[in-house]
Scaffold this motif. Structure first.
Motif, mmCIF file in Angstrom:
data_model
loop_
_atom_site.group_PDB
_atom_site.id
_atom_site.type_symbol
_atom_site.label_atom_id
_atom_site.label_comp_id
_atom_site.label_asym_id
_atom_site.label_seq_id
_atom_site.Cartn_x
_atom_site.Cartn_y
_atom_site.Cartn_z
ATOM 1 N N ASN A 59 0.934 -1.406 0.052
ATOM 2 C CA ASN A 59 -0.097 0.077 0.009
ATOM 3 C C ASN A 59 0.908 1.322 -0.070
ATOM 4 O O ASN A 59 2.032 1.365 0.733
ATOM 5 C CB ASN A 59 -1.082 0.159 1.154
ATOM 6 C CG ASN A 59 -1.965 -0.931 1.169
ATOM 7 O OD1 ASN A 59 -2.721 -1.550 0.101
ATOM 8 N ND2 ASN A 59 -1.988 -1.685 2.072
ATOM 9 N N SER A 60 0.479 2.153 -0.802
ATOM 10 C CA SER A 60 1.084 3.773 -0.898
ATOM 11 C C SER A 60 0.015 4.668 -0.588
ATOM 12 O O SER A 60 -1.244 4.385 -0.755
ATOM 13 C CB SER A 60 2.015 3.612 -1.905
ATOM 14 O OG SER A 60 1.261 4.132 -3.161
ATOM 15 N N GLU A 61 0.619 5.649 -0.578
ATOM 16 C CA GLU A 61 -0.641 7.045 -0.721
ATOM 17 C C GLU A 61 -1.470 6.706 -2.157
ATOM 18 O O GLU A 61 -2.588 7.248 -2.149
ATOM 19 C CB GLU A 61 -0.090 8.429 -0.536
ATOM 20 C CG GLU A 61 0.832 8.690 0.403
ATOM 21 C CD GLU A 61 2.220 8.103 0.563
ATOM 22 O OE1 GLU A 61 2.598 8.067 -0.624
ATOM 23 O OE2 GLU A 61 2.876 7.984 1.521
ATOM 24 N N ALA A 62 -0.953 6.371 -3.150
ATOM 25 C CA ALA A 62 -1.607 6.303 -4.221
ATOM 26 C C ALA A 62 -2.392 4.883 -4.420
ATOM 27 O O ALA A 62 -2.942 4.684 -5.419
ATOM 28 C CB ALA A 62 -0.536 6.192 -5.560
ATOM 29 N N GLY A 63 -2.444 4.218 -3.485
ATOM 30 C CA GLY A 63 -3.403 2.668 -3.451
ATOM 31 C C GLY A 63 -2.413 1.838 -3.405
ATOM 32 O O GLY A 63 -1.205 1.781 -3.181
ATOM 33 N N GLU A 64 -3.067 0.615 -3.696
ATOM 34 C CA GLU A 64 -2.274 -0.547 -3.821
ATOM 35 C C GLU A 64 -1.268 -0.681 -4.906
ATOM 36 O O GLU A 64 -1.782 -0.371 -6.222
ATOM 37 C CB GLU A 64 -3.250 -1.989 -3.786
ATOM 38 C CG GLU A 64 -2.514 -2.973 -3.491
ATOM 39 C CD GLU A 64 -3.192 -4.325 -3.525
ATOM 40 O OE1 GLU A 64 -3.472 -4.709 -2.194
ATOM 41 O OE2 GLU A 64 -3.935 -5.066 -4.513
ATOM 42 N N HIS A 93 10.814 -1.632 1.650
ATOM 43 C CA HIS A 93 9.916 -1.936 2.700
ATOM 44 C C HIS A 93 10.421 -2.992 3.436
ATOM 45 O O HIS A 93 11.184 -3.844 2.862
ATOM 46 C CB HIS A 93 8.533 -2.385 1.944
ATOM 47 C CG HIS A 93 7.847 -1.189 1.500
ATOM 48 N ND1 HIS A 93 7.390 -0.065 1.990
ATOM 49 C CD2 HIS A 93 7.587 -1.163 -0.076
ATOM 50 C CE1 HIS A 93 6.688 0.710 1.156
ATOM 51 N NE2 HIS A 93 7.032 0.198 -0.091
#
Length: 69
Positions: A14-19, A61
């Motif tokens: 997951n990131s700020e932009a979604g999966e 990560h």
């Protein structure tokens, strides 16, 4: 407990932009610098360098942030 991944594994995170979907390109088992920041890593708590399938951008990560795709 984090999962173990190896180079070439398809993963998602997951990131700020979604999966995001991508692949593991390197496993770091020693402290390293990544994009100008110190990233602690060890054999027991590796950092995984991952590359987005969509954009080609690199990220790093811990295993807890990644899931097998």
């Amino acid at each position: 407990m984090s999962s173990s991944f190896k180079v070439g594994d398809a993963v998602r995170w997951n990131s700020e932009a979604g999966e995001i979907h991508g692949k593991v390109v390197k496993v770091h088992t020693r402290d390293t610098e990544f994009m100008g920041r110190h990233r602690p890593a060890s054999k027991d708590a590796p950092q995984y360098e991952v590359k987005s399938d969509k954009t080609g951008h690199l990220a790093m990560h811990h295993g807890d942030a990644l899931k097998h795709a």
